[in-house]
Write an enzyme that holds these catalytic residues in place. Structure first.
Site, PDB file in Angstrom:
ATOM      1  N   ASP A 155       0.837  -1.192   0.000  1.00 11.13           N
ATOM      2  CA  ASP A 155       0.000   0.000   0.000  1.00 11.13           C
ATOM      3  C   ASP A 155       0.879   1.252   0.000  1.00 11.13           C
ATOM      4  O   ASP A 155       1.663   1.476   0.920  1.00 11.13           O
ATOM      5  CB  ASP A 155      -0.873  -0.031   1.262  1.00 11.13           C
ATOM      6  N   THR A 186      -3.071   5.382  -4.234  1.00  9.33           N
ATOM      7  CA  THR A 186      -1.994   6.188  -3.651  1.00  9.33           C
ATOM      8  C   THR A 186      -0.671   5.968  -4.397  1.00  9.33           C
ATOM      9  O   THR A 186       0.056   6.926  -4.650  1.00  9.33           O
ATOM     10  CB  THR A 186      -1.802   5.891  -2.143  1.00  9.33           C
ATOM     11  N   THR A 187      -0.396   4.727  -4.756  1.00 11.43           N
ATOM     12  CA  THR A 187       0.857   4.451  -5.473  1.00 11.43           C
ATOM     13  C   THR A 187       0.832   5.149  -6.828  1.00 11.43           C
ATOM     14  O   THR A 187       1.798   5.810  -7.224  1.00 11.43           O
ATOM     15  CB  THR A 187       1.024   2.925  -5.661  1.00 11.43           C
ATOM     16  N   ASP A 239      -9.201  -0.496   1.609  1.00 10.56           N
ATOM     17  CA  ASP A 239      -9.199  -0.022   0.217  1.00 10.56           C
ATOM     18  C   ASP A 239     -10.475  -0.449  -0.497  1.00 10.56           C
ATOM     19  O   ASP A 239     -11.106   0.334  -1.204  1.00 10.56           O
ATOM     20  CB  ASP A 239      -7.989  -0.595  -0.564  1.00 10.56           C
TER      21      ASP A 239
HETATM   22  N1  LIG Z   1      -5.949  -7.673 -13.362  1.00 10.23           N
HETATM   23  C1  LIG Z   1      -5.358  -6.521 -13.636  1.00 10.23           C
HETATM   24  N2  LIG Z   1      -4.720  -6.338 -14.801  1.00 10.23           N
HETATM   25  C2  LIG Z   1      -4.095  -5.178 -15.071  1.00 10.23           C
HETATM   26  N3  LIG Z   1      -4.053  -4.136 -14.231  1.00 10.23           N
HETATM   27  C3  LIG Z   1      -4.669  -4.252 -13.068  1.00 10.23           C
HETATM   28  C4  LIG Z   1      -5.354  -5.446 -12.698  1.00 10.23           C
HETATM   29  N4  LIG Z   1      -5.859  -5.264 -11.461  1.00 10.23           N
HETATM   30  C5  LIG Z   1      -5.512  -4.019 -11.075  1.00 10.23           C
HETATM   31  N5  LIG Z   1      -4.803  -3.400 -12.039  1.00 10.23           N
HETATM   32  C6  LIG Z   1      -4.242  -2.046 -12.029  1.00 10.23           C
HETATM   33  O1  LIG Z   1      -3.344  -1.886 -10.947  1.00 10.23           O
HETATM   34  C7  LIG Z   1      -3.305  -0.519 -10.579  1.00 10.23           C
HETATM   35  C8  LIG Z   1      -3.461  -0.369  -9.094  1.00 10.23           C
HETATM   36  O2  LIG Z   1      -2.385  -0.942  -8.439  1.00 10.23           O
HETATM   37  P1  LIG Z   1      -2.156  -0.767  -6.885  1.00 10.23           P
HETATM   38  O3  LIG Z   1      -3.413  -1.098  -6.162  1.00 10.23           O
HETATM   39  O4  LIG Z   1      -0.923  -1.507  -6.556  1.00 10.23           O
HETATM   40  O5  LIG Z   1      -1.831   0.771  -6.742  1.00 10.23           O
HETATM   41  P2  LIG Z   1      -2.729   1.979  -6.330  1.00 10.23           P
HETATM   42  O6  LIG Z   1      -4.160   1.604  -6.333  1.00 10.23           O
HETATM   43  O7  LIG Z   1      -2.309   3.111  -7.183  1.00 10.23           O
HETATM   44  O8  LIG Z   1      -2.209   2.317  -4.866  1.00 10.23           O
HETATM   45  P3  LIG Z   1      -2.635   1.694  -3.446  1.00 10.23           P
HETATM   46  O9  LIG Z   1      -3.549   0.547  -3.685  1.00 10.23           O
HETATM   47  O10 LIG Z   1      -1.320   1.299  -2.866  1.00 10.23           O
HETATM   48  O11 LIG Z   1      -3.286   2.820  -2.742  1.00 10.23           O
HETATM   49  C9  LIG Z   1      -4.442   0.171 -11.325  1.00 10.23           C
HETATM   50  O12 LIG Z   1      -3.924   0.900 -12.406  1.00 10.23           O
HETATM   51  C10 LIG Z   1      -5.288  -1.002 -11.786  1.00 10.23           C
HETATM   52  O13 LIG Z   1      -6.001  -0.697 -12.966  1.00 10.23           O
HETATM   53 MG   LIG Z   2      -4.932  -0.009  -5.210  1.00 10.14          MG
END
Ligand SMILES: Nc1ncnc2c1ncn2[C@@H]1O[C@H](COP(=O)(O)OP(=O)(O)OP(=O)(O)O)[C@@H](O)[C@H]1O
Ligand SMILES: [Mg+2]
Length: 550
Positions: A65, A98-99, A394
């Protein structure tokens, strides 16, 4: 820091203060902020890695996260700290992304640096970036898919997507179902819209069993056991007294001395005390209560009397939980037993202590207010449970986001590619240098699919070329299928995210970027200790690479 009139220097700040200005300050701020973005890059997406963070007391946290990673890092550089703020704002506003927001801010700064090196003035970049951000938000609104706020199908997909990138991804379907049920049961309809307060959902975790035993409970769960072994462990049709103050004889604030000369005096003293405690129990029972929940402690003697009367009691309950209990059971927390009446009691169909692993917990089910729900997360390991709790948070956030503003986009970098495409076209319509800034903003958006792909081991050049071509052809949901290593229509994979999350990533990242770009002077007051460098280090050392004499 000093000025000069004639030959006499004037000192305006205390000795030991430091200052760096112009390009130096800008370059160093940008570098510090980008270092932070680099640090979280590898954790983006389902193929992203987790981080193990060890704090000064040796506690270990395992997480992917973004907000938690940055929170736990001991960051001192002021520009780097602003990146931590990006993650915090993102988390506070929408709870996910957030990332992405931090990576985006890092890339926007990287592109800005290239422009500064080409001689474009930072204020021009800031203006261009602001225009680009507005256009990006419009583009996202235009491509967004409208859904039904209470339509479970899409809500579940959104929740599952938010958990796909977490340690709990194996159980994402089941957890998504729980998150959706929980949010819908606390959602309130106001006019045409829905409002959700996530504080209405209680989230508890208990080591033991496996993650798949995680349950949604229609009611509340207290991580407390019944105070006395002689009390009933189960009370049906519970009438609950909620007490804020302790059930004991108040100690005086000053020292008192009682002189006892004869054994009978001692006896009568004790009897007196017993009588007072007994009276408390009588009062409680007279109100009709058969369950007592106390925010403070309950005296041993009171426990004993309550047990004799068949009353179930729990003590030392958190203040926040007392509030939830009041809401759920429609009871009124009372401070003074004297004022306790029948109408203050809360109601639940069942209050029961149940064994959970090595511990016992108290369940309050069938509450008067059906909108009270809890999620009890199970799992074998403490660290795993903590990360699971963050992931459930989340998931609850993204479901709330969509229930409150029912628009979604497909993920996997598709919306970012679509924004990049729109900005390329928009840039053409602008004059000179502003055009450069808008184009750079568009290019920076591509960092999202690029990082998703890189984390899955895909070739960045091929990936970007194909994504660009397919978006030009009108495939607006073409994104990165990180499992198959191909470009696909993200709708086919059911990867959906709230529009609110995507919009907020752009807002948070642009805000921080423009704030950092506007700074051309870093003035730091004197310090006894040299400032520490951000992870990865910075040339020049210290804030803004100040020369050693500062
Ligand atoms: N099955 C999938 N295939 C491709 N991309 C995906 C898939 N599932 C999620 N994603 C992508 O992953 C990204 C989110 O990744 P992640 O949750 O690690 O980061 P975040 O949401 O930016 O930050 P955080 O969850 O740490 O607050 C988004 O761009 C989402 O569309
Ligand atoms: Mg996320």
């Amino acid at each position: 820091m000093s000025g000069q009139t004639g030959n006499i220097p004037i000192l305006v700040m205390r000795e030991g203060s430091g200052r760096s200005g112009g390009k130096d300050a800008q370059r160093n701020n940008i570098m510090a902020a980008r270092t932070i973005a680099e640090a979280v890059k590898s954790s983006l997406g389902p193929k992203g890695m987790d981080k193990m963070l060890v704090d000064s007391s040796g506690d270990v946290i395992i997480t992917s996260d973004g907000r938690t990673i940055l929170d736990k890092m001991d960051i001192e550089h002021p520009a780097a700290k602003m990146m931590v703020e990006v993650a915090k704002t993102q988390d506070a506003e929408v709870g996910d992304g957030t990332t992405t927001a931090v990576i985006l801010a890092g890339e926007l700064l990287g592109k800005a640096e290239e422009l500064i090196n080409k001689g474009v003035h930072p204020t021009v970049i800031v203006e261009g970036y602001n225009k680009a951000a507005d256009r990006a938000l419009e583009t996202l609104e235009n491509i967004a898919i409208r859904v039904k706020p209470s339509g479970k199908e899409f809500l579940k997909k959104v929740a599952a997507t938010s958990m796909a990138s977490k340690l709990v991804s194996e159980n994402k379907e089941q957890l998504a179902q729980i998150a959706v049920e929980a949010v819908l049961s606390v959602a309130r309809k106001v006019g045409e819209d829905y409002l959700v307060d996530l504080d209405d959902i209680m989230v508890e975790k208990k080591p033991g069993e496996s993650m798949s035993e995680t349950k949604l409970i229609e009611g509340l769960v207290l991580d407390k056991e019944v105070v006395h072994s002689g009390m009933p462990k189960r009370v049906e049709k519970a009438k609950i007294a909620l007490l804020v103050s302790a059930l004991e004889i108040k100690k005086t604030e000053f020292d008192t001395k009682i002189n006892i000369e004869r054994p009978e005096q001692m006896d009568s003293f004790l009897r007196e005390e017993e009588g007072m405690l007994k009276a408390m129990v009588e009062k409680l029972v007279a109100s009709g209560a058969n369950v007592v929940i106390c925010q403070k402690g309950i005296d041993d003697m009171v426990q004993h009397f309550l047990a004799r009367k068949g009353v179930l009691a729990v003590q030392r309950v958190k203040e926040s939980d007392m509030k939830k209990l009041a809401m759920a059971t429609s009871g009124k927390p009372v401070t003074n037993l004297e004022g306790l009446s029948k109408s203050d009691l809360g109601f639940a169909e069942l209050v029961e202590e149940r064994k959970m692993g090595d511990d016992k917990m108290t369940f309050i089910e069938g509450c008067k207010n059906p909108r009270s729900v809890s999620i009890l997360i199970r799992g074998s390991d403490k660290r795993f449970l903590e990360e699971a709790e963050r992931s459930v948070h989340d998931a609850l956030c993204v479901v709330r986001d969509v229930v409150q503003a029912p628009k979604i986009v497909a993920g996997g970098g598709a919306p970012e590619m679509e924004v990049a495409r729109a900005l390329r076209a928009y840039a053409e319509t602008l004059p000179g240098r502003e055009q450069l800034a808008v184009r750079s903003f568009g290019e920076a958006m591509e960092i999202v699919p690029l990082t998703l792909g890189e984390n899955a081991g895909l070739d960045p050049v091929d990936l970007l070329l194909e994504l660009r071509t397919r978006h030009e052809k009108g495939e607006k949901w073409a994104g990165v299928d990180v499992f198959e290593g191909k470009i696909k229509d993200m709708r086919e994979l059911g990867v959906y995210e709230p529009l609110a999350v995507k919009k907020q990533t752009i807002k948070s990242a642009t805000e921080a970027t423009t704030m950092i770009l506007r700074v051309d002077d870093v003035i730091a007051s004197g310090r006894t200790k040299a400032p520490r460098m951000p992870p990865g280090g910075m040339p020049g050392g210290g804030y803004g690479g100040m020369p050693p004499e500062y």
